[in-house]
Design a protein around this motif. Structure first.
Motif, mmCIF file in Angstrom:
data_model
loop_
_atom_site.group_PDB
_atom_site.id
_atom_site.type_symbol
_atom_site.label_atom_id
_atom_site.label_comp_id
_atom_site.label_asym_id
_atom_site.label_seq_id
_atom_site.Cartn_x
_atom_site.Cartn_y
_atom_site.Cartn_z
ATOM 1 N N ALA A 75 0.825 -1.208 0.000
ATOM 2 C CA ALA A 75 0.000 0.000 0.000
ATOM 3 C C ALA A 75 0.861 1.260 0.000
ATOM 4 C CB ALA A 75 -0.934 -0.001 1.208
ATOM 5 N N LYS A 76 1.940 1.251 0.782
ATOM 6 C CA LYS A 76 2.831 2.417 0.818
ATOM 7 C C LYS A 76 3.530 2.617 -0.518
ATOM 8 C CE LYS A 76 3.860 2.448 5.782
ATOM 9 N NZ LYS A 76 4.926 2.341 6.810
ATOM 10 N N ILE A 77 3.953 1.522 -1.135
ATOM 11 C CA ILE A 77 4.648 1.625 -2.420
ATOM 12 C C ILE A 77 3.716 2.188 -3.489
ATOM 13 C CG2 ILE A 77 5.648 0.267 -4.302
ATOM 14 C CD1 ILE A 77 6.962 -1.490 -2.216
ATOM 15 N N LYS A 78 2.471 1.731 -3.502
ATOM 16 C CA LYS A 78 1.518 2.206 -4.517
ATOM 17 C C LYS A 78 1.294 3.711 -4.435
ATOM 18 C CE LYS A 78 -0.889 -2.176 -5.198
ATOM 19 N NZ LYS A 78 -2.128 -2.958 -4.988
ATOM 20 N N LYS A 79 1.486 4.283 -3.241
ATOM 21 C CA LYS A 79 1.296 5.725 -3.075
ATOM 22 C C LYS A 79 2.457 6.538 -3.633
ATOM 23 C CE LYS A 79 -1.698 5.539 1.009
ATOM 24 N NZ LYS A 79 -1.842 5.904 2.443
ATOM 25 N N ILE A 80 3.630 5.907 -3.776
ATOM 26 C CA ILE A 80 4.808 6.681 -4.205
ATOM 27 C C ILE A 80 5.224 6.369 -5.639
ATOM 28 C CG2 ILE A 80 5.659 6.898 -1.845
ATOM 29 C CD1 ILE A 80 7.777 4.763 -2.556
ATOM 30 N N ILE A 81 4.514 5.458 -6.306
ATOM 31 C CA ILE A 81 4.837 5.175 -7.699
ATOM 32 C C ILE A 81 3.710 5.651 -8.614
ATOM 33 C CG2 ILE A 81 6.227 3.171 -7.065
ATOM 34 C CD1 ILE A 81 3.977 1.391 -8.210
ATOM 35 N N GLY A 82 4.088 5.971 -9.845
ATOM 36 C CA GLY A 82 3.125 6.266 -10.891
ATOM 37 C C GLY A 82 3.368 5.314 -12.049
ATOM 38 N N VAL A 83 2.302 4.947 -12.734
ATOM 39 C CA VAL A 83 2.399 3.997 -13.835
ATOM 40 C C VAL A 83 1.676 4.573 -15.052
ATOM 41 C CG1 VAL A 83 1.957 1.647 -14.612
ATOM 42 C CG2 VAL A 83 2.389 2.090 -12.187
ATOM 43 N N VAL A 84 2.393 4.657 -16.172
ATOM 44 C CA VAL A 84 1.789 5.109 -17.425
ATOM 45 C C VAL A 84 1.936 3.979 -18.436
ATOM 46 C CG1 VAL A 84 1.793 6.848 -19.254
ATOM 47 C CG2 VAL A 84 2.383 7.498 -16.904
ATOM 48 N N PRO A 85 0.871 3.194 -18.647
ATOM 49 C CA PRO A 85 0.966 2.040 -19.548
ATOM 50 C C PRO A 85 0.981 2.455 -21.009
ATOM 51 C CG PRO A 85 -1.279 2.294 -18.780
ATOM 52 C CD PRO A 85 -0.466 3.339 -18.059
ATOM 53 N N GLN A 86 1.414 1.525 -21.844
ATOM 54 C CA GLN A 86 1.421 1.792 -23.278
ATOM 55 C C GLN A 86 0.001 1.930 -23.822
ATOM 56 O OE1 GLN A 86 3.787 -0.925 -25.612
ATOM 57 N NE2 GLN A 86 2.851 -0.315 -27.529
ATOM 58 N N GLU A 87 -0.904 1.083 -23.346
ATOM 59 C CA GLU A 87 -2.306 1.191 -23.758
ATOM 60 C C GLU A 87 -2.959 2.338 -22.997
ATOM 61 O OE1 GLU A 87 -3.428 -0.602 -26.207
ATOM 62 O OE2 GLU A 87 -1.526 -1.666 -26.349
ATOM 63 N N TYR A 88 -3.872 3.034 -23.661
ATOM 64 C CA TYR A 88 -4.541 4.157 -23.009
ATOM 65 C C TYR A 88 -5.414 3.653 -21.858
ATOM 66 C CZ TYR A 88 -3.293 6.483 -27.385
ATOM 67 O OH TYR A 88 -2.613 6.976 -28.466
ATOM 68 N N ALA A 89 -5.173 4.165 -20.656
ATOM 69 C CA ALA A 89 -5.984 3.804 -19.494
ATOM 70 C C ALA A 89 -6.988 4.917 -19.237
ATOM 71 C CB ALA A 89 -5.085 3.584 -18.282
ATOM 72 N N LEU A 90 -7.808 5.188 -20.228
ATOM 73 C CA LEU A 90 -8.741 6.312 -20.171
ATOM 74 C C LEU A 90 -10.145 5.856 -20.550
ATOM 75 C CD1 LEU A 90 -6.495 8.862 -22.115
ATOM 76 C CD2 LEU A 90 -6.782 8.763 -19.628
ATOM 77 N N TYR A 91 -11.148 6.592 -20.062
ATOM 78 C CA TYR A 91 -12.537 6.314 -20.416
ATOM 79 C C TYR A 91 -12.926 7.192 -21.608
ATOM 80 C CZ TYR A 91 -12.803 3.799 -16.013
ATOM 81 O OH TYR A 91 -12.595 2.899 -14.991
ATOM 82 N N PRO A 92 -13.169 6.593 -22.773
ATOM 83 C CA PRO A 92 -13.345 7.383 -23.997
ATOM 84 C C PRO A 92 -14.555 8.311 -24.006
ATOM 85 C CG PRO A 92 -13.835 5.055 -24.389
ATOM 86 C CD PRO A 92 -13.213 5.148 -23.035
ATOM 87 N N THR A 93 -15.615 7.967 -23.281
ATOM 88 C CA THR A 93 -16.821 8.800 -23.314
ATOM 89 C C THR A 93 -16.792 9.918 -22.274
ATOM 90 O OG1 THR A 93 -17.977 7.260 -21.840
ATOM 91 C CG2 THR A 93 -18.235 6.915 -24.215
ATOM 92 N N LEU A 94 -15.776 9.928 -21.414
ATOM 93 C CA LEU A 94 -15.608 11.017 -20.459
ATOM 94 C C LEU A 94 -14.679 12.079 -21.031
ATOM 95 C CD1 LEU A 94 -15.160 9.112 -17.062
ATOM 96 C CD2 LEU A 94 -17.264 9.993 -18.088
ATOM 97 N N THR A 95 -14.782 13.285 -20.524
ATOM 98 C CA THR A 95 -13.876 14.347 -20.960
ATOM 99 C C THR A 95 -12.502 14.150 -20.324
ATOM 100 O OG1 THR A 95 -14.370 15.830 -19.113
ATOM 101 C CG2 THR A 95 -15.840 15.935 -21.034
ATOM 102 N N ALA A 96 -11.541 14.913 -20.835
ATOM 103 C CA ALA A 96 -10.198 14.850 -20.246
ATOM 104 C C ALA A 96 -10.247 15.240 -18.777
ATOM 105 C CB ALA A 96 -9.259 15.779 -21.005
ATOM 106 N N ARG A 97 -10.974 16.303 -18.457
ATOM 107 C CA ARG A 97 -11.070 16.751 -17.065
ATOM 108 C C ARG A 97 -11.718 15.687 -16.184
ATOM 109 N NH1 ARG A 97 -11.154 22.198 -15.606
ATOM 110 N NH2 ARG A 97 -12.025 22.778 -17.643
#
Length: 250
Positions: A75-97
């Motif tokens: 849990a502590k490690i997950k708070k201090i790391i960031g992960v940017v995957p190659q595949e888009y981890a985004l919801y297409p029908t939501l806005t960027a904001r």
């Protein structure tokens, strides 16, 4: 300089696999480095990053991130790391904001702090005027930039990037790399994978070349070039170490 990631004899063999995907890998990554993990398809890069991010368990070996081991301090490690995957981890029908508010809330950000961070990062990456447009209307380069923002809203100590500039235009690539350099200058250690060797040579402070689950070389781009016979650039080093054999697979 402080060691931020320490890996000792890390191995992974998937169920029913004939060979290890990662085989007895040991290395250290220091705080403040931009560390490139390079290798052909199937070399073990994704397996290594997946283990460091806690997505899969090692078959054997251990690793520490900021002196924390995943077995006892996930849990502590997950708070201090960031992960940017190659595949888009985004919801297409939501806005960027909307996407960024959602991902920011998952990291525990809220209220004015989250709102201001989303506006700041969208502005820095040239996306503020598109903040309320749906992701499905964005170009590949725009999606890639939002994907990056989603992974860094909580100011991670360590950021894992898997092919962060794949499939984008030159302008988006430059915007992404310039922003990553700012993050690094502000204290974020970056672990980066890419098949763009010229980009890696310019961007990374240190590099490890993996193949067949093992580390073949590690050092600064310039030191690897200097110590490889007839090498003019990082691509020459890469070919000298991993060969010209095609790595197609299913």
């Amino acid at each position: 300089m402080k060691t931020i990631i320490k890996i000792e004899s890390l191995s992974k063999k998937y169920k029913d696999a004939d060979q290890f995907s990662l085989n007895d890998v040991s290395m250290e990554i220091n705080e403040g480095q931009i560390f490139g993990l390079l290798g052909p398809n199937g070399a073990g890069k994704t397996t290594l990053i997946s283990m460091l991010c806690g997505l899969i368990k090692p078959t054997s070996g251990v690793f520490l991130i900021d002196d924390l081991d995943y077995q006892h301090h996930a849990a502590k490690i997950k708070k201090i790391i960031g992960v940017v995957p190659q595949e888009y981890a985004l919801y297409p029908t939501l806005t960027a904001r909307e996407n960024l508010h959602y991902f920011g809330s998952m990291y525990g950000l809220k209220g004015a702090d989250l709102k201001d961070k989303v506006i700041e990062t969208l502005d820095l990456l040239g996306l503020l005027k598109f903040a309320d447009k749906r992701i499905e209307t964005f170009s590949g380069g725009m999606k890639r930039r939002v994907n990056l923002i989603a992974g860094i809203l909580h100011n991670p100590k360590v950021l894992f990037l898997d092919e962060p500039t794949v499939g984008v235009d030159v302008q988006s690539k430059n915007a992404i790399l310039d922003y990553l350099k700012i993050l690094n200058q502000n204290g974020t250690t970056i672990i980066y994978t890419s098949h763009h060797l010229a980009e890696a040579e310019d961007f990374c402070t240190h590099i490890a070349i993996l193949d067949r689950g093992k580390i073949y070389a590690k050092g600064t781009p310039s030191s690897l070039i200097e110590t490889t016979e007839n090498a003019r650039n990082l691509e020459d080093v890469f070919i000298a170490l991993t060969g010209k054999e095609l790595r197609d697979g299913i």
